[in-house]
Design a protein around this motif. Structure first.
Motif, PDB file in Angstrom:
ATOM      1  N   GLN A   1       2.506   1.805  -3.468  1.00  0.00           N
ATOM      2  CA  GLN A   1       1.324   2.216  -4.557  1.00  0.00           C
ATOM      3  C   GLN A   1       1.327   3.735  -4.080  1.00  0.00           C
TER       4      GLN A   1
ATOM      5  N   SER B   1       0.672  -1.355  -0.029  1.00  0.00           N
ATOM      6  CA  SER B   1       0.025  -0.071  -0.085  1.00  0.00           C
ATOM      7  C   SER B   1       0.819   1.253  -0.006  1.00  0.00           C
TER       8      SER B   1
ATOM      9  N   GLN C   1       3.538   1.299 -12.052  1.00  0.00           N
ATOM     10  CA  GLN C   1       3.735   0.158 -11.356  1.00  0.00           C
ATOM     11  C   GLN C   1       4.989  -0.572 -11.809  1.00  0.00           C
TER      12      GLN C   1
ATOM     13  N   MET D   1       2.589  -4.947  -8.798  1.00  0.00           N
ATOM     14  CA  MET D   1       3.805  -4.550  -8.792  1.00  0.00           C
ATOM     15  C   MET D   1       5.073  -5.586  -8.552  1.00  0.00           C
TER      16      MET D   1
END
Length: 454
Positions: free
Chosen positions: A24, A21, A34, A87
């Motif tokens: 990101q 998280s 990504q 990712m």
């Protein structure tokens, strides 16, 4: 311009989920996709991108930015999921490090047996990453201290890195267990043993607990049954906020050491409470304005804390506020000072100017303004007391100990951890009660409360 690099280590299932998280959000803020390719339009995005990313040439002249990060777990599942996820291609293949059998929620397995087998390959990759840095400022470790891997292996890793890199900063984002959101019965044992280690090895420990995250998600974000994605999103906002002044140019910028200098008056008392503002339902965000005084008020409001304790039960030793977006320095400093003046009895008077103000003009993606605070408050002893009570209830009867001693652990370690925790609670209490005058004549109602940092 040299970036002062940070190496990120995400340990265990929770550490890797929060890490995902975090990356990101960091990618979005720096205009990276990504795969680590830059698509942004603002040169500020790349000015200090080297703090977390190494630049490598990719597909001819195009640069690819690779996170300086290790993904670590004692079983393959979590690493495989990150590797096969959106990712997966972002991280270098050698930075996925995992065992096979897992820690089974047992701190001793993570620290003594399974973890000990994996520690050398991990340190090898850490060394390689550190050698590639120009000016390594330190490490950040993301882990949960309720399970086995994040707590046991996380602590072993911190111990080894403290030996190997004694002069670098070690910061941790540590997710503490909460009795209301408990996953395993031995969480208090794992947490107590971890805190025992964190007191000695970490320079900054930013505490987060699931109870507060659930509460914020339900109350402020209006999510009826929050999942880990919701909770991790909140942690990630705080992590991005804390690292903003390292990743972007701004006023009163610092690094991890400067942050520690402002926040840690005594080496053992390095457990910090993070808060974030504004926290609101995404549907209502476009209807709400946030003035700087409102942001400051929210940062010191118990409901915006990511730990379930009440700062009104203690006193602030220090705090650092980090404002993001178009905020005037004078306005932020005045708002902070006014809050301190109104609540002067909640701030210790023997540390003048104990709230620092940092400004960064880059707001989080999708928001105009936001702020993060890290508070060093004596009320954090509530967290340790909570763990201590649940720990003591089981340890008194020696329940579940055979799982730990079976991994080669000595029962004495439990007693040492317990007494270290009691000492820590007593130290917080001692500084909470300390007054500026030697005699008891000091009137806390008239405490001087000039609180903004130049």
């Amino acid at each position: 311009m040299l970036s002062r690099e940070i190496i990120n280590l995400q340990v265990g299932q929770a550490g890797n989920q929060v890490g995902e998280s975090f990356w990101q959000d960091v990618l979005a803020e720096h205009g990276l996709d990504q795969a680590g390719i830059y698509h942004g339009t603002d040169p500020v995005q790349l000015q200090r991108v080297g703090v977390y990313f190494a630049e490598v040439n990719h597909a001819g002249s195009q640069s690819k930015y690779v996170p300086r990060s290790l993904q670590i777990d004692l079983e393959a599942g979590v690493c495989d999921r990150v590797r096969s996820g959106p990712m997966g291609g972002l991280f270098s293949p050698e930075t996925y490090l995992h065992g096979e059998s897992g820690a089974g929620n047992n701190w001793a397995k993570g620290f003594y047996t399974e973890g000990a087998e994996l520690i050398d390959p991990i340190l090898e990759v850490v060394r390689k990453q550190a050698e590639a840095c120009d000016v390594l400022q330190g490490f950040q470790v993301i882990h949960s201290i309720g399970g086995g891997t994040g707590s046991g292996l996380g602590c072993l890793l911190l111990t080894k890195m403290r030996e190997e890199f004694p002069d670098r900063m070690l910061a941790t984002f540590s997710i503490l267990p909460s009795p209301k959101v408990s996953e395993t019965v031995v969480e208090p044992y794992n947490a107590m043993l971890s805190v025992h280690q964190l007191v000695e090895t970490s320079d900054l420990t930013i505490c987060i607990d699931n109870e507060a995250l659930y509460d914020i998600s339900i109350r402020a974000l209006k999510v009826n049954s929050p999942n880990f994605k919701d909770l991790n999103g909140l942690i990630s906002k705080v992590m991005c906020g804390v690292s903003t002044s390292l990743r972007f140019p701004g006023q009163l910028n610092g690094d991890l050491r400067k942050l520690g200098m402002n926040l840690i008056p005594f080496p053992r008392l390095h457990f910090l409470m993070p808060s974030y503002a504004p926290i609101s339902d995404p549907k209502t965000q476009s209807y709400q304005g946030t003035s700087v005084p409102e942001l400051v008020q929210a940062l010191f409001d118990r409901r915006n804390l990511l730990v379930a304790c009440d700062p009104r039960n203690g006193r602030y030793l220090t705090a650092a506020t980090i404002f993001r977006g178009n905020v005037a320095s004078r306005e932020a400093e005045v708002a902070v000072r006014e809050l301190q003046t109104r609540n002067s009895n909640q701030f210790v008077e023997w540390i003048p100017d104990n709230v620092s103000v940092t400004l960064v003009s880059v707001p989080p993606v999708g928001q105009k303004q936001a702020a993060v605070a890290l508070s060093n408050s004596t009320s954090i002893q509530e967290l340790f007391l909570r763990t201590h009570e649940t720990f003591a209830a089981m340890y008194k009867r020696r329940a579940f100990l055979h799982w730990y001693t079976g991994e080669g652990m000595d029962v004495m370690e439990f007693s040492e951890a317990e007494s270290n925790s009691q000492d820590l609670i007593a130290e917080y209490q001692q500084y909470q009660e300390a007054r500026a005058g030697d005699e008891d004549e000091y009137d806390e109602e008239e405490a001087p409360s000039e609180g903004f940092s130049q």
